[in-house]
Design an enzyme around this catalytic site. Structure first.
Site, PDB file in Angstrom:
ATOM      1  N   CYS A  76       0.862  -1.184   0.000  1.00 25.16           N
ATOM      2  CA  CYS A  76       0.000   0.000   0.000  1.00 25.16           C
ATOM      3  C   CYS A  76       0.902   1.239   0.000  1.00 25.16           C
ATOM      4  CB  CYS A  76      -0.891  -0.026   1.236  1.00 25.16           C
ATOM      5  SG  CYS A  76      -1.947   1.426   1.342  1.00 25.16           S
ATOM      6  N   CYS A 201      -5.079   6.120  -4.290  1.00 26.99           N
ATOM      7  CA  CYS A 201      -4.340   4.858  -4.143  1.00 26.99           C
ATOM      8  C   CYS A 201      -2.899   5.083  -4.619  1.00 26.99           C
ATOM      9  CB  CYS A 201      -5.025   3.768  -4.965  1.00 26.99           C
ATOM     10  SG  CYS A 201      -4.147   2.211  -4.925  1.00 26.99           S
TER      11      CYS A 201
HETATM   12  N1  LIG Z   1      -6.106  -2.606  -1.829  1.00 28.31           N
HETATM   13  C1  LIG Z   1      -4.832  -2.898  -2.376  1.00 28.31           C
HETATM   14  C2  LIG Z   1      -3.667  -2.568  -1.534  1.00 28.31           C
HETATM   15  C3  LIG Z   1      -3.708  -1.153  -1.036  1.00 28.31           C
HETATM   16  C4  LIG Z   1      -3.365  -0.115  -2.084  1.00 28.31           C
HETATM   17  C5  LIG Z   1      -3.279   1.223  -1.450  1.00 28.31           C
HETATM   18  N2  LIG Z   1      -4.395   1.898  -0.983  1.00 28.31           N
HETATM   19  C6  LIG Z   1      -2.200   2.127  -1.998  1.00 28.31           C
HETATM   20  O1  LIG Z   1      -2.166   3.311  -1.609  1.00 28.31           O
HETATM   21  O2  LIG Z   1      -1.326   1.663  -2.710  1.00 28.31           O
HETATM   22  C7  LIG Z   1      -4.724  -4.383  -2.745  1.00 28.31           C
HETATM   23  O3  LIG Z   1      -5.133  -5.244  -1.957  1.00 28.31           O
HETATM   24  O4  LIG Z   1      -4.186  -4.669  -3.808  1.00 28.31           O
END
Ligand SMILES: N[C@@H](CCC[C@H](N)C(=O)O)C(=O)O
Length: 262
Positions: A76, A201
């Site tokens: 993340c 994200c």
């Molecule tokens: N939900 C994603 C991992 C988290 C991504 C995140 N919010 C970021 O900022 O990179 C997954 O399970 O692939």
């Protein structure tokens, strides 16, 4: 037992932070993480992050990341940036950090509320607009659009995330992208494990920055990304499709602190 926590966000991607250097948090309790992240019955967050001692003395700490569904997941980017701000608040680091995450070692710098996080190298050979998938520590499908504001991200994202194509690999995150100017792009992301649109994200905008360069939408090696929760910057170097020295930069914020019972 009462466990202290902090709530942080990085451009609206929000996280519950727990200092677990003394092993106070029960790590396999999927229900607990899910309940804590619930926006009606819990604290409310896209994920929960543990700051732990690293096994290696040359590293400042270790990151353990859970999505709001309660499961540990891949990297993340915004969470990593927030964890660096949390480590600074705890006095674990000063202006620089080296830490271990699920995808390997990360370096980071912090200046006020701005955290820059070095991401893993990404191989982006032979990608094209019709087949855009990149792994930036987490898996990301990318789709270009004329008007990202009109997209039903939850519905359209879910149909790709649960499609047959990604079934065997555990699903994917989905990013909808609109070019704003030469090196600025609007991005909306459906996140796996949250199973909804999040405000931002980090691994997603990193994937988008590389994708727009690799597909010739921009020649710039500094790409500005505008998400519903705020602005991020990704810079990189590229050697024939091998992207390296990738830095994700943007603001972080402490929202509040508290305690939960478990
Ligand atoms: N939900 C994603 C991992 C988290 C991504 C995140 N919010 C970021 O900022 O990179 C997954 O399970 O692939």
């Amino acid at each position: 037992m009462n466990i202290p926590f902090y709530k942080f966000h990085g451009t609206g991607n929000d996280f519950i932070m727990v200092d677990n250097r003394n092993d106070i948090f029960s790590k396999n309790n999927t229900n607990l993480v899910h309940e804590l992240c619930h926006r009606r019955f819990g604290i409310g967050a896209d994920g929960l992050i543990l700051l732990e001692n690293s096994d290696n003395a040359s590293e400042d700490f270790k990151m353990v990341y859970y999505n709001s569904d309660g499961n540990q997941s891949s990297m993340c980017g915004n969470g990593g940036r927030c964890l660096v701000a949390f480590a600074k608040l705890l006095g674990v680091i000063n202006e620089k950090a080296t830490f271990n995450a699920i995808d390997g070692l990360h370096e980071a710098t912090i200046d006020g509320d701005i955290v820059s996080l070095k991401m893993q190298d990404v191989l982006a050979k032979g990608i094209n607009e019709d087949e855009l998938f990149l792994d930036t520590g987490s898996p990301h499908h990318i789709l270009f659009s004329e008007q990202v504001g009109d997209i039903n991200v939850k519905q359209d994202g879910a149909s790709i995330r649960y499609s047959e194509k990604y079934e065997s690999s555990g699903g994917t995150n989905v990013n909808f992208v609109q070019q704003k100017d030469e090196n600025t792009f609007l991005v909306r992301t459906y996140e796996r494990g949250v199973e909804d649109e999040t405000y931002s994200c980090g691994t997603g905008v990193t994937a988008v920055a590389i994708a727009v360069n690799a597909t010739g939408k921009t020649d710039s090696n500094i790409v500005f990304l505008e998400t519903p929760g705020g602005k991020l910057r990704v810079s990189f170097e590229n050697n024939n499709g091998n992207y390296y020295n990738i830095w994700l930069t943007g603001p972080t914020a402490k929202v509040f602190k508290g305690e939960f019972e478990c």
